[in-house]
Design an enzyme around this catalytic site. Structure first.
Site, PDB file in Angstrom:
ATOM      1  N   HIS A 197       0.844  -1.201   0.000  1.00 53.26           N
ATOM      2  CA  HIS A 197       0.000   0.000   0.000  1.00 53.26           C
ATOM      3  C   HIS A 197       0.883   1.256   0.000  1.00 53.26           C
ATOM      4  O   HIS A 197       0.563   2.250  -0.657  1.00 53.26           O
ATOM      5  CB  HIS A 197      -0.874   0.044   1.262  1.00 53.26           C
ATOM      6  CG  HIS A 197      -1.931  -1.014   1.330  1.00 53.26           C
ATOM      7  ND1 HIS A 197      -1.901  -2.020   2.253  1.00 53.26           N
ATOM      8  CD2 HIS A 197      -3.053  -1.196   0.596  1.00 53.26           C
ATOM      9  CE1 HIS A 197      -2.972  -2.790   2.092  1.00 53.26           C
ATOM     10  NE2 HIS A 197      -3.677  -2.322   1.091  1.00 53.26           N
TER      11      HIS A 197
ATOM     12  N   GLN B 249      -8.949  -7.184 -10.700  1.00 55.99           N
ATOM     13  CA  GLN B 249      -9.578  -5.958 -10.177  1.00 55.99           C
ATOM     14  C   GLN B 249      -9.143  -4.749 -11.016  1.00 55.99           C
ATOM     15  O   GLN B 249      -9.952  -3.877 -11.319  1.00 55.99           O
ATOM     16  CB  GLN B 249      -9.195  -5.771  -8.712  1.00 55.99           C
ATOM     17  CG  GLN B 249      -9.614  -4.421  -8.140  1.00 55.99           C
ATOM     18  CD  GLN B 249      -9.435  -4.325  -6.636  1.00 55.99           C
ATOM     19  OE1 GLN B 249     -10.249  -4.805  -5.895  1.00 55.99           O
ATOM     20  NE2 GLN B 249      -8.365  -3.693  -6.193  1.00 55.99           N
TER      21      GLN B 249
HETATM   22  O1  PAF Z   1      -8.048  -3.553  -3.372  1.00 55.32           O
HETATM   23  C1  PAF Z   1      -8.707  -3.186  -2.360  1.00 55.32           C
HETATM   24  O2  PAF Z   1      -8.188  -2.982  -1.265  1.00 55.32           O
HETATM   25  C2  PAF Z   1     -10.203  -2.984  -2.506  1.00 55.32           C
HETATM   26  O3  PAF Z   1     -10.759  -3.922  -3.369  1.00 55.32           O
HETATM   27  C3  PAF Z   1     -10.590  -1.557  -2.914  1.00 55.32           C
HETATM   28  C4  PAF Z   1     -10.079  -1.207  -4.306  1.00 55.32           C
HETATM   29  C5  PAF Z   1     -10.042  -0.558  -1.908  1.00 55.32           C
HETATM   30  C6  PAF Z   1     -12.117  -1.413  -2.946  1.00 55.32           C
HETATM   31  O4  PAF Z   1     -12.687  -1.675  -1.693  1.00 55.32           O
END
Ligand code: PAF
Length: 282
Positions: free
Chosen positions: A37, A153
């Site tokens: 992150h 995603q």
């Molecule tokens: O990847 C994630 O942490 C989640 O899927 C996101 C993009 C924050 C959506 O809740």
């Protein structure tokens, strides 16, 4: 660093950003932050003027209540980490703010979600699509940052942005790995010592398969061997191990050096579900 909880609070700060001609970068997260992150945050810091991270464990993207209940929550540590990275704002809404009522809309990403994560987690990408669209509408970022680890995603969100003409630029940041290769994930903290060891099978199977493909072994043979490796690992339960096109997610039955390809894997290690992927021909 300002921590804000509502859309109305953000609107004031957003206006300041726009008046002073600042570019806004959004890093959406569900918290339990790790170095992966923080890579997103650093990328955002280097390519936008104002960085806002969001922390919200989105209930609508969990197709499994137990997974939602066990999702790690470490807000205090997360805020410390973001402060150290000199993030400007953190948006921490509660469920009523994000979902004043249960959405009636549902998003179907068609064939993009009939495979891999979409096939094993029905409704997951509907929940991701809805929450990401809400975050884009509330925060109105110029750029948004997502991790390559969640390959499908990223494809879904690219499609959301293009189909709905959302004026945001997406940046995809490479997967951050532990020294032994395990892809960083918020779920890793739930692994016992033994499971942590067993989890190495995900990355080692990806690298082994890549080597074999590049050494001209047929894909179906490689895939069968990996299935056998997982069957022999007592703590692991493989869900899928597929060679796919990294944008359409269509599965290949043969490897072709001239076609873009990635391998995607999902497996339970004990009760913890992990995913990973490796580009073969980017
Ligand atoms: O990847 C994630 O942490 C989640 O899927 C996101 C993009 C924050 C959506 O809740």
């Amino acid at each position: 660093m300002k921590v804000i909880h509502t859309e109305a609070d953000w609107n004031k700060y957003w206006l300041d950003c726009i008046k002073t001609d600042k570019n806004i970068g959004l890093v959406p997260t569900m918290g339990a932050l790790h170095q992966g992150h923080l890579d997103l945050v650093r990328q955002a810091k280097s390519s936008t003027d104002i960085v806002i991270a969001s922390i919200f464990v989105n209930p609508t993207q969990f197709n499994n209540q137990e997974d939602f209940d066990n999702y790690p929550i470490t807000l205090e540590q997360d805020l410390e980490k973001l402060e150290k990275e000199k993030v400007d704002y953190v948006f921490v809404p509660d469920t009523d703010t994000m979902y004043p009522s249960q959405p009636k809309l549902s998003i179907d990403f068609g064939e993009l979600e009939r495979v891999l994560e979409g096939a094993f987690r029905p409704g997951h990408f509907n929940g991701v699509g809805i929450i990401v669209a809400k975050l884009f509408n509330i925060i109105r970022p110029h750029k948004a940052f997502f991790g390559q680890k969640d390959l499908q995603q990223t494809g879904i969100i690219k499609r959301l942005v293009s189909d709905l003409s959302i004026p945001v630029q997406l940046e995809i940041v490479p997967t951050r790995r532990e020294k032994d290769g395990l892809a960083m994930s918020s779920r890793n903290v739930r692994l016992s010592q033994e499971e942590r060891q067993a989890s190495l099978l995900l990355y080692s199977s990806l690298t082994k398969a890549k080597e074999e493909l590049l050494a001209k072994q047929p894909w179906l043979k490689v895939q069968q061997q990996i299935h056998r490796d997982f069957e022999q690992a007592p703590l692991a339960k493989l869900e899928y191990f597929e060679l796919i096109h990294p944008e359409s997610f269509e599965g290949y039955s043969e490897f072709d050096l001239k076609q873009k390809s990635s391998i995607c894997v999902a497996a339970y290690i004990g009760n913890v579900r992990l995913i990973d992927n490796l580009p073969i021909i980017p």
